[in-house]
Design a protein around this motif. Structure first.
Motif, short mmCIF file in Angstrom:
data_model
loop_
_atom_site.label_atom_id
_atom_site.label_comp_id
_atom_site.label_asym_id
_atom_site.label_seq_id
_atom_site.Cartn_x
_atom_site.Cartn_y
_atom_site.Cartn_z
N ALA A 228 -7.19 -58.55 -50.67
CA ALA A 228 -6.79 -58.50 -52.11
C ALA A 228 -7.80 -58.97 -53.17
N LEU A 229 -8.56 -59.87 -52.99
CA LEU A 229 -9.35 -60.26 -53.81
C LEU A 229 -10.73 -59.28 -54.07
N ALA A 230 -10.97 -58.63 -52.98
CA ALA A 230 -12.00 -57.71 -53.22
C ALA A 230 -11.40 -56.56 -53.76
N ASP A 231 -10.00 -56.10 -53.67
CA ASP A 231 -9.76 -55.17 -54.54
C ASP A 231 -9.44 -55.58 -56.13
N ARG B 17 -3.31 -51.64 -54.67
CA ARG B 17 -3.68 -51.92 -53.20
C ARG B 17 -3.97 -53.54 -53.25
N ALA B 18 -4.34 -54.05 -54.21
CA ALA B 18 -4.60 -55.42 -54.05
C ALA B 18 -3.32 -56.34 -54.04
N MET B 19 -2.32 -55.76 -54.91
CA MET B 19 -1.05 -56.23 -54.61
C MET B 19 -0.43 -56.21 -53.18
N ALA B 20 -0.50 -54.99 -52.56
CA ALA B 20 0.01 -54.72 -51.39
C ALA B 20 -0.53 -55.60 -50.26
N HIS B 21 -1.98 -55.92 -50.39
CA HIS B 21 -2.71 -56.81 -49.43
C HIS B 21 -2.25 -58.36 -49.82
N CYS B 22 -1.80 -58.65 -50.88
CA CYS B 22 -1.17 -59.73 -51.48
C CYS B 22 0.08 -60.10 -50.66
#
Length: 195
Positions: A74-77, A61-66
């Motif tokens: 992304a940083l929160a994930d 999910r962080a990568m998708a936010h990136c």
């Protein structure tokens, strides 16, 4: 081809059950591979809602936010992935990916804080040398060269022959950042005082 077929199977499975975090992760992962990031985020969110310790779901999910340039989410994930890690390499990978995001935004103090957090959370399983590399790199950007060099030398002396501490190679190969600059001069002066 293969992703469309996988999505059909996953859609059928989702009709049968709504409470399988692995199902939602798999479908979210397939959406991410197809660059459908909003759908990926939605399904990966369902996965972590069902299993709040699902490292892979937070990480992807962080990568998708990136990929959507949503750096804060992304940083929160990535931080949640550090909290949810099962294998030592997972926490390391999440921490160092987050550091790269902070670097893009020139958020040096945040890198230092993140590396301190990662070291605390991962404990003896942390890649201390790689964490110190990132922390030192940020300290150099904040004109804290002496602190960075001292930490680099400590890590090299402590872990120079430890194959589990892959970051030592990064320190040795990349810490100078090129031509003789502030880091190199600080390294030389501190090295001579330690001899």
């Amino acid at each position: 081809g293969q992703y469309e077929a996988a999505l059909k199977d996953l859609d059928r499975a989702a009709e049968l059950t709504q409470d399988d975090s692995v199902l939602w992760f798999c479908r979210g992962y397939v959406y991410a591979r197809q660059s459908e990031h909003d759908k990926a985020i939605a399904d990966l969110t369902k996965a972590v809602d069902l299993d709040p310790y699902y490292f892979e779901a937070y990480y992807h999910r962080a990568m998708a936010h990136c990929r959507k340039d949503d750096w804060e989410k992304a940083l929160a994930d990535y931080r949640k992935a550090i909290d949810a890690y099962v294998l030592p390499g997972q926490a390391s990978y999440a921490a160092f990916q987050a550091a790269k995001v902070y670097e893009l935004e020139f958020k040096w103090q945040e890198i230092i804080d993140l590396m301190d957090y990662y070291i605390q959370e991962a404990g003896s399983e942390a890649d201390l040398a790689q964490a110190v590399y990132w922390k030192g790199r940020a300290q150099i950007e904040l004109d804290q060269v002496d602190a960075a060099v001292e930490a680099y030398l400590d890590v090299i002396e402590s872990f120079g022959n430890d194959p589990e501490q892959g970051g030592v190679d990064v320190l040795v190969n990349n810490a100078g950042f090129g031509d003789m600059g502030a880091f190199d001069l600080g390294f030389m002066s501190l090295s001579s005082t330690r001899a």
